[in-house]
Design an enzyme around this catalytic site. Structure first.
Site, PDB file in Angstrom:
ATOM      1  N   ARG A 169       6.460  -9.796  -9.168  1.00 41.84           N
ATOM      2  CA  ARG A 169       7.090 -11.111  -9.143  1.00 41.84           C
ATOM      3  C   ARG A 169       6.372 -12.053 -10.103  1.00 41.84           C
ATOM      4  O   ARG A 169       5.140 -12.163 -10.053  1.00 41.84           O
ATOM      5  CB  ARG A 169       7.045 -11.683  -7.730  1.00 41.84           C
TER       6      ARG A 169
ATOM      7  N   GLN B 112     -17.005  27.188  19.470  1.00 43.64           N
ATOM      8  CA  GLN B 112     -15.849  28.039  19.233  1.00 43.64           C
ATOM      9  C   GLN B 112     -15.618  28.965  20.425  1.00 43.64           C
ATOM     10  O   GLN B 112     -16.492  29.156  21.275  1.00 43.64           O
ATOM     11  CB  GLN B 112     -16.068  28.853  17.956  1.00 43.64           C
TER      12      GLN B 112
ATOM     13  N   TYR C 149       5.089  -2.781   9.831  1.00 44.56           N
ATOM     14  CA  TYR C 149       3.723  -2.794   9.340  1.00 44.56           C
ATOM     15  C   TYR C 149       3.064  -1.475   9.743  1.00 44.56           C
ATOM     16  O   TYR C 149       3.578  -0.737  10.583  1.00 44.56           O
ATOM     17  CB  TYR C 149       2.951  -3.984   9.919  1.00 44.56           C
TER      18      TYR C 149
ATOM     19  N   GLN D  83       0.780  -1.234   0.000  1.00 46.19           N
ATOM     20  CA  GLN D  83       0.000   0.000   0.000  1.00 46.19           C
ATOM     21  C   GLN D  83       0.816   1.291   0.000  1.00 46.19           C
ATOM     22  O   GLN D  83       0.494   2.212  -0.746  1.00 46.19           O
ATOM     23  CB  GLN D  83      -0.950   0.023   1.204  1.00 46.19           C
ATOM     24  N   SER D  84       1.844   1.384   0.816  1.00 43.31           N
ATOM     25  CA  SER D  84       2.533   2.673   0.947  1.00 43.31           C
ATOM     26  C   SER D  84       3.144   3.136  -0.370  1.00 43.31           C
ATOM     27  O   SER D  84       2.993   4.294  -0.754  1.00 43.31           O
ATOM     28  CB  SER D  84       3.619   2.584   2.032  1.00 43.31           C
TER      29      SER D  84
ATOM     30  N   ASP E  83       0.366   3.867   5.983  1.00 42.44           N
ATOM     31  CA  ASP E  83       0.477   3.346   4.620  1.00 42.44           C
ATOM     32  C   ASP E  83       0.158   4.400   3.563  1.00 42.44           C
ATOM     33  O   ASP E  83       1.058   5.030   3.015  1.00 42.44           O
ATOM     34  CB  ASP E  83      -0.427   2.123   4.456  1.00 42.44           C
TER      35      ASP E  83
ATOM     36  N   LEU F 252       8.877  -9.604 -13.529  1.00 37.34           N
ATOM     37  CA  LEU F 252      10.335  -9.622 -13.668  1.00 37.34           C
ATOM     38  C   LEU F 252      10.994 -10.135 -12.395  1.00 37.34           C
ATOM     39  O   LEU F 252      10.683  -9.662 -11.296  1.00 37.34           O
ATOM     40  CB  LEU F 252      10.840  -8.205 -13.956  1.00 37.34           C
TER      41      LEU F 252
END
Length: 431
Positions: free
Chosen positions: A39, A277, A140, A18-19, A173, A73
């Site tokens: 891969r 506020q 992680y 994910q990151s 992530d 690859l």
């Protein structure tokens, strides 16, 4: 006229999960040509993680990898190293998020890539700063949160649920992906002046810590005063020497809280968030909207400091007011008076809100096949002269031949790469 900001920029994406992919997807949506290295045989781990069907890529993968090209690859083989070297020679950006030392072992460290192509920007994502004593930890997403102060300051401060709580948002992530994107874009601008690429190092820890900035502000204040007036613990409880958890208190100096609304017994998100506020005029308008005009002359509530000291009584009365109204009614009534307020929306309410499908906020992407259409979050900002287009995700290795031909390889060479394990897995796991 093509106004894509990153048109012509070539990215070699050696990231997974994910990151990294959240960064490279944004680069692709901004017009960059992104080649994702995967891969052979398995691809990015998220392809088969949390799948909705065994023969379909997961939504996890789909939401992070649209508009990229997939090149399978094995960069550990001699041919794989040669192919990756050729890719880098023509690249503007090389990005990886493997564990520390992995790219060095493959022979593609920053130093080596810089020699191959001095103009190439090298971006890396790791768990921690190099100087950190936790740099050896396997990082992680929650690991980054708990070491950056996010978990220790999130959650309830008393009772059985007084435990450090990691955020459901992916602070370690996708947040890291956004941070490294900033670094990469800065490096591209810098290259216009230097003519040379630089090394961009982004840790998940630092990305989380950046989002916890106000908690470091609170620590500085706590060190000076010994208490934090905006926290629910003030003024009745003793503060520790560190910033405690504060439940649903708004993070700055205003008095914000989450209130139960009509239907809360069966709907866990039947709540509205309401903020008082500090300004006198703002408080007057809020009191009139609530029908609490008596507070205007009550010294327990008619100043911001007094409201801090009596916040539990304030919260209790507002809760009585909100309990017989839906979260949407609360929002409508108070927003008309300029009171900061919003309904707590669940994921289904968000994803079925057609007003958010504006071309950037939420987008529908047609993946085709069994997947069909899926929803994801688009480019989080807008540019006045550019509208991203959102295309499907690549099939595993779906662009391998195309990319290799673009590098000048012949069909015979491409067939050899497939047979020798460079771009396709060898049968029966042979080496």
């Amino acid at each position: 006229m093509n106004t894509a900001p990153l048109q012509g920029i070539k990215v070699v994406d050696f990231t997974n999960v994910q990151s990294g992919p959240s960064c490279t997807q944004l680069l692709a949506w901004l017009g960059a040509d992104v080649v994702k290295i995967e891969r052979p045989g398995s691809g990015d781990a998220t392809r088969n993680e949390i799948q909705f069907a065994p023969d379909c890529p997961s939504y996890y993968f789909l939401q992070l990898n649209s508009d990229k090209k997939s090149l399978t690859l094995d960069a550990a083989t001699p041919d794989g190293k040669a192919i990756l070297t050729k890719l880098i020679e023509g690249a503007d950006i090389f990005i990886e998020n493997l564990h520390p030392g992995a790219m060095d072992k493959l022979g593609f460290s920053w130093e080596n890539v810089h020699k191959i192509n001095p103009r190439c920007i090298y971006a890396t994502i790791k768990g921690f700063p190099v100087s950190s004593k936790y740099a050896h930890l396997k990082a992680y997403e929650p690991v980054a949160q708990v070491t950056a102060g996010a978990a220790s300051t999130t959650g309830w401060w008393e009772g059985d649920n007084d435990v450090p709580t990691q955020s459901g948002a992916a602070l370690g992530d996708s947040n890291t992906g956004m941070h490294v994107t900033i670094g990469i874009l800065a490096a591209l601008v810098q290259r216009q002046h230097t003519g040379e690429g630089c090394f961009v190092y982004q840790s998940m820890h630092n990305a989380c810590l950046n989002l916890c900035r106000i908690k470091t502000r609170d620590q500085l204040t706590l060190d000076k005063l010994g208490y934090l007036t905006q926290f629910p613990q003030y003024p009745d409880q003793k503060f520790p020497d560190f910033v405690p958890r504060s439940g649903n208190q708004e993070g700055s100096g205003v008095l914000g809280w989450t209130y139960k609304c009509k239907g809360w017994e069966t709907d866990p998100n039947a709540y509205a968030y309401i903020i008082f506020q500090r300004g006198k005029k703002d408080f007057e308008l809020a009191c009139k909207a609530f029908g609490f005009e008596d507070w205007l002359t009550n010294p327990d509530f008619n100043t911001a400091d007094a409201r801090d000291r009596h916040k539990q009584q304030l919260i209790a009365r507002v809760q009585e007011w909100a309990i017989d109204k839906t979260k949407f009614e609360v929002t409508e009534i108070l927003s008309k008076a300029g009171v900061p307020v919003a309904p707590v929306l669940n994921t289904r309410e968000i994803m079925t809100d057609e007003s958010l499908y504006d071309g950037n906020t939420l987008v529908r992407i047609n993946q085709g096949g069994k997947v069909g259409e899926f929803v994801t979050v688009g480019v989080p900002f807008t540019l006045s002269n550019f509208q991203p287009t959102y295309g499907p995700c690549p099939e595993l290795g779906g662009n391998t031949d195309e990319v290799l031909r673009g590098l000048g390889y012949t069909d015979e060479q491409i067939a050899t790469f497939a047979k020798n394990g460079t771009t396709h897995p060898l049968p029966n796991g042979k080496m």
